[in-house]
Every structure is written in structure tokens, then in C-alpha cells.
Design a protein around this motif. Sequence first.
Motif, PDB file in Angstrom:
ATOM      1  N   GLN A 145       0.874  -1.226   0.020  1.00 53.88           N
ATOM      2  CA  GLN A 145      -0.070   0.034  -0.040  1.00 53.88           C
ATOM      3  C   GLN A 145       1.085   1.191  -0.017  1.00 53.88           C
ATOM      4  O   GLN A 145       0.756   2.331  -0.584  1.00 53.88           O
ATOM      5  CB  GLN A 145      -1.046  -0.117   1.246  1.00 53.88           C
ATOM      6  CG  GLN A 145      -2.085  -0.914   1.103  1.00 53.88           C
ATOM      7  CD  GLN A 145      -2.587  -1.396   2.490  1.00 53.88           C
ATOM      8  OE1 GLN A 145      -1.989  -1.077   3.473  1.00 53.88           O
ATOM      9  NE2 GLN A 145      -3.914  -1.882   2.368  1.00 53.88           N
ATOM     10  N   ALA A 146       2.098   1.495   0.853  1.00 47.81           N
ATOM     11  CA  ALA A 146       2.911   2.519   0.778  1.00 47.81           C
ATOM     12  C   ALA A 146       3.455   2.626  -0.600  1.00 47.81           C
ATOM     13  O   ALA A 146       3.728   3.885  -1.032  1.00 47.81           O
ATOM     14  CB  ALA A 146       3.972   2.245   1.852  1.00 47.81           C
ATOM     15  N   ALA A 147       3.993   1.695  -1.349  1.00 48.19           N
ATOM     16  CA  ALA A 147       4.570   1.689  -2.526  1.00 48.19           C
ATOM     17  C   ALA A 147       3.342   2.274  -3.447  1.00 48.19           C
ATOM     18  O   ALA A 147       3.968   3.324  -4.422  1.00 48.19           O
ATOM     19  CB  ALA A 147       4.986   0.511  -3.037  1.00 48.19           C
ATOM     20  N   ASP A 148       2.306   1.480  -3.572  1.00 44.14           N
ATOM     21  CA  ASP A 148       1.402   2.082  -4.325  1.00 44.14           C
ATOM     22  C   ASP A 148       0.863   3.527  -4.355  1.00 44.14           C
ATOM     23  O   ASP A 148       0.617   4.326  -5.103  1.00 44.14           O
ATOM     24  CB  ASP A 148      -0.038   1.457  -4.261  1.00 44.14           C
ATOM     25  CG  ASP A 148      -1.155   1.791  -5.045  1.00 44.14           C
ATOM     26  OD1 ASP A 148      -1.125   1.673  -6.474  1.00 44.14           O
ATOM     27  OD2 ASP A 148      -2.352   2.099  -4.662  1.00 44.14           O
ATOM     28  N   ALA A 149       0.957   4.011  -2.861  1.00 43.38           N
ATOM     29  CA  ALA A 149       0.748   5.516  -2.553  1.00 43.38           C
ATOM     30  C   ALA A 149       1.756   6.512  -2.981  1.00 43.38           C
ATOM     31  O   ALA A 149       1.689   7.647  -3.182  1.00 43.38           O
ATOM     32  CB  ALA A 149       0.310   5.689  -1.000  1.00 43.38           C
ATOM     33  N   ALA A 159       3.642  -0.717  -9.230  1.00 47.74           N
ATOM     34  CA  ALA A 159       3.384  -0.426  -7.860  1.00 47.74           C
ATOM     35  C   ALA A 159       1.846  -0.931  -7.472  1.00 47.74           C
ATOM     36  O   ALA A 159       1.619  -1.661  -6.788  1.00 47.74           O
ATOM     37  CB  ALA A 159       3.640   0.895  -7.310  1.00 47.74           C
ATOM     38  N   ALA A 160       1.005  -0.363  -8.667  1.00 46.47           N
ATOM     39  CA  ALA A 160      -0.510  -0.869  -8.388  1.00 46.47           C
ATOM     40  C   ALA A 160      -0.458  -2.279  -8.716  1.00 46.47           C
ATOM     41  O   ALA A 160      -1.249  -3.034  -8.097  1.00 46.47           O
ATOM     42  CB  ALA A 160      -1.279   0.112  -9.379  1.00 46.47           C
ATOM     43  N   ARG A 196      -6.227   0.577 -12.108  1.00 45.46           N
ATOM     44  CA  ARG A 196      -5.095   1.577 -12.261  1.00 45.46           C
ATOM     45  C   ARG A 196      -3.970   0.984 -12.759  1.00 45.46           C
ATOM     46  O   ARG A 196      -3.091   1.764 -13.284  1.00 45.46           O
ATOM     47  CB  ARG A 196      -5.082   2.098 -10.732  1.00 45.46           C
ATOM     48  CG  ARG A 196      -6.025   3.047 -10.339  1.00 45.46           C
ATOM     49  CD  ARG A 196      -5.566   4.036  -9.009  1.00 45.46           C
ATOM     50  NE  ARG A 196      -5.545   3.182  -7.789  1.00 45.46           N
ATOM     51  CZ  ARG A 196      -4.617   2.746  -7.226  1.00 45.46           C
ATOM     52  NH1 ARG A 196      -3.272   2.933  -7.728  1.00 45.46           N
ATOM     53  NH2 ARG A 196      -4.645   2.066  -6.182  1.00 45.46           N
ATOM     54  N   ALA A 197      -3.549  -0.258 -12.510  1.00 45.99           N
ATOM     55  CA  ALA A 197      -2.477  -0.886 -13.189  1.00 45.99           C
ATOM     56  C   ALA A 197      -2.467  -1.136 -14.719  1.00 45.99           C
ATOM     57  O   ALA A 197      -1.619  -1.397 -15.295  1.00 45.99           O
ATOM     58  CB  ALA A 197      -2.256  -2.320 -12.557  1.00 45.99           C
ATOM     59  N   ASP A 198      -3.844  -0.846 -15.179  1.00 49.56           N
ATOM     60  CA  ASP A 198      -3.958  -0.980 -16.588  1.00 49.56           C
ATOM     61  C   ASP A 198      -3.631  -2.118 -17.375  1.00 49.56           C
ATOM     62  O   ASP A 198      -2.918  -2.484 -18.071  1.00 49.56           O
ATOM     63  CB  ASP A 198      -3.248   0.449 -17.230  1.00 49.56           C
ATOM     64  CG  ASP A 198      -3.535   0.425 -18.783  1.00 49.56           C
ATOM     65  OD1 ASP A 198      -4.759   0.221 -19.148  1.00 49.56           O
ATOM     66  OD2 ASP A 198      -2.928   1.197 -19.535  1.00 49.56           O
ATOM     67  N   ASP A 199      -4.042  -3.328 -16.492  1.00 44.71           N
ATOM     68  CA  ASP A 199      -3.721  -4.708 -16.726  1.00 44.71           C
ATOM     69  C   ASP A 199      -4.971  -5.484 -16.971  1.00 44.71           C
ATOM     70  O   ASP A 199      -5.608  -5.835 -15.981  1.00 44.71           O
ATOM     71  CB  ASP A 199      -2.624  -5.410 -16.082  1.00 44.71           C
ATOM     72  CG  ASP A 199      -2.297  -6.678 -16.453  1.00 44.71           C
ATOM     73  OD1 ASP A 199      -3.200  -7.117 -17.370  1.00 44.71           O
ATOM     74  OD2 ASP A 199      -1.443  -7.177 -16.071  1.00 44.71           O
ATOM     75  N   PRO A 200      -5.731  -5.713 -18.131  1.00 44.74           N
ATOM     76  CA  PRO A 200      -6.873  -6.320 -18.261  1.00 44.74           C
ATOM     77  C   PRO A 200      -6.756  -7.818 -17.589  1.00 44.74           C
ATOM     78  O   PRO A 200      -7.550  -8.286 -17.027  1.00 44.74           O
ATOM     79  CB  PRO A 200      -7.440  -6.346 -19.479  1.00 44.74           C
ATOM     80  CG  PRO A 200      -6.569  -5.167 -20.334  1.00 44.74           C
ATOM     81  CD  PRO A 200      -5.461  -5.116 -19.292  1.00 44.74           C
ATOM     82  N   LEU A 201      -5.537  -8.281 -17.762  1.00 40.26           N
ATOM     83  CA  LEU A 201      -5.445  -9.695 -17.228  1.00 40.26           C
ATOM     84  C   LEU A 201      -5.706  -9.820 -15.676  1.00 40.26           C
ATOM     85  O   LEU A 201      -6.155 -10.781 -14.973  1.00 40.26           O
ATOM     86  CB  LEU A 201      -4.177 -10.411 -17.794  1.00 40.26           C
ATOM     87  CG  LEU A 201      -4.286 -10.547 -19.385  1.00 40.26           C
ATOM     88  CD1 LEU A 201      -2.967 -11.241 -19.500  1.00 40.26           C
ATOM     89  CD2 LEU A 201      -5.481 -11.177 -20.090  1.00 40.26           C
TER      90      LEU A 201
END
Length: 408
Positions: A145-149, A159-160, A196-201
Motif C-alpha cells: 500500500q505504501a508503494a502504491d501510494a 506499484a499498483a 489503475r495498473a492498466d492490466d486487463p488480465l
Amino acid sequence: MDELPIGRRVAYWRGRRKMSQQVFADRLGKSKSWVDKVERGVRRLDKFSVLYEIADILQMDVQLLLGKDPERRADALNCIDQVEVQEIRAALERYDSMSAYFDAAPYPPPLDDMRKAVNHAWLTYQYGRYGMLTRALPKLLRDAQAADAAYDGEHAAEAAHLLGQVYQIASSVLRKLGECELAWLAADRSMAVAQRADDPLLAGIATTRVCNALVAMGRARPALELNVQIANRLAPGSSEVSPAQLSVYGMLLLQGAMAASRIGDSASVDDLINGAAEAAARLGGDHNHYWTSFGPTNVELHRAAAAVELGDGGRAVEVHQLRIVEPAFNALLPERRAHHLLDIARGYAQIGDVANAGEALLRGDRLAASEIRCRPIAHEVMSDILRRTRGAPPSPIAELAEHMGVGV
């Protein structure tokens, strides 16, 4: 630890549970001074009623508190206790990304370290080491969570992606251990992060986690509809398609089949499993893309599992005996194999073959003990085996039942 005075053991476990002396005293109905004297050895603990109350507050076996070998319990070694559940809940309820919107982002862990930690967590799950995983999850969740933020720019998507995977790991293990609402929360968070990671898979696999949690909470029909809806969006065309897409698409169909089996929709079960079999044939073998363990063998495992859910234990046993190739099965990771053996134990129990049901549980326990000792459904199977066994159960079954905390 065993040689410590009991007061020192109380202090040690109180510290492990992150309780101050005052909080511990309040829960015990004693003064802080009383707790301090007990922990320093000034005051003796000689009443069993008080010892049991302390053990209950500290969420531990009273024998362990006394410095003796604990009684065998289902959650003593391999499973999860309520303290760990609360720590995972607290980690899931953090909103680092919102805090970072208003304040400076926290110093994040390096992404290289996060990648290694996430990969290790996946392997810990797929080897069926649930106790180890649940103890590591709170910190892993907080770090992810810290990395994503904190990360932005070119590192934001990765990170997401890592946070989405951690949520999926949490959802999977929590569902197995019977914490269905927390499993749904983690899976739902995973879907939001995947966007947010923009990864449909990644979003596709997150969908299977959400649907598994919904099924566990008795909401199989919406789970079926959601799995099929997302599978249709990720359906491969006639042109070249990536192995990862085939794997995610196939797993969506398989999880849809499991949801359909819960509502007795055998026609949908067959259609979805056959569609997954086509994807597996196109994939050309068993692989672990996106941690799916998808391939022809896993399709057959789900065919057997769906038969069990439909109440057709005979069909499940037939699939197990005739359709699953042993070398390919043995090449799967321990969690998948032990999970299948639990399903087959249920199938044998449905047709009244308690001897083979017990043998399947024993085989699963040797592969991944937590899959058998920690899952509520395994406890139900063992209870059924014990109830229907004439005379005393075989000693290996009795011993496993004792480890599981199931009365003989």
C-alpha cells in the motif's frame, strides 16, 4: 521459552499481541499494578481459572502459557488465529493512497524488494503454507500500500500491479480459512487497483477472486454472471493470442463452472468446462501464468470438483481415476494437488467409500497440511468419515483427526 517463569511468559505473549499492561489489565479485570507484579514474578499465578482467562485474552493454548507442549489444535501451527485476522483486517482498512493525496507520500519500499516479496508470497500460498503466509500478510499489505501510494510516473503502474497481487493473495488464503467477508473485501480492492495498473488480465484474475468470495458467501448466481461477463471480454480471437490471456480466460470459465455447480446448473457447468478445455488445448500444457496453474490438468481437476458440488461423487471419482494423468498431476504445485484430493475425499464420501475418502485426506495432508487441517470443508469431511466408520478408525485417520481438532 519453556524455562522462563510464567510471569515472563505472560509478558512475552502480551508483547507479541501488542497489548500494553493497561489494556491487558482492563481486559482481565485487574489493575495495572497486579499485571506488573505477575510479570516480574512478585505475585504468583496459581489459580487455573485465572490462567485460562489469561490464555483466552492472549489467544493462545493454556499449555503453551504454562511452558508445556500445547494440545493439538487446528489453529495451533498451520492455520490462522483471531489476532492475525484482526491484523490483516487493519491492514486492509488502511487508506494510504488517500493520505498521500493530502500529505507527502510515505517513504516506499524499493520495487525490486516488493517484487521478490510478492513472488515469495505467491509461492508460499501455492505450497499450501497458510500459517506462514497469514503471519506475513499484514506487513506485506502495508508495504504494498505504501508503494502504491508513493510511486508515480513510470513506476506507478507496477506499484499498483504489485498491490493488486497482494490483495489477491490475501483474498485467496482468507477464503480458504473461512474468512469470507474479508476475502471479498481484499478481492474487491484488487479489482479497483487492477484498473489503475492498466492490466486487463490482472483485472480478470481479480474477478475470479471476487466471484470465489461471493460463492463462499452463498451468492453463486451473481458470481456466475460476473465470471462469464468478464470471460467474454477477454475471449481470445482466431488470431495469435498470448499464453497469459488464454490462462486468465480459461480460469474465468472454470470459476464460472464452479459457481454454476453451486446452483445445480449442470448444463452451464459442461459448457464452461468444455470452453476452458479448448483454451487449455490451445495453450498446450500446464502453466502458471498470472499464478493460475492453468492447463489441461487443472481443467480436469475442476471437472471433478464441479461434479462433487453437483452431488455426483461417482462422476468425480471417475474423472480422478480415468482422466487425470498422474505425471502431469504430480507436476502441479502442492496446493492444487491437495485441494483436488480434498475434493476427491468429498466425492468418495458421497458414494459411501469412507476408506478411500480417508486415504485421500491423508494424501492431501502429506502434500500440504494446511489445505486439510485448516479448511472448514475438510473438517466436515473428516467428521463424516469418523461418523460412518464402523468401530475405531484406522490410527492414521485418528491421528489426523486429532491434528485437525475433529473429535473421534
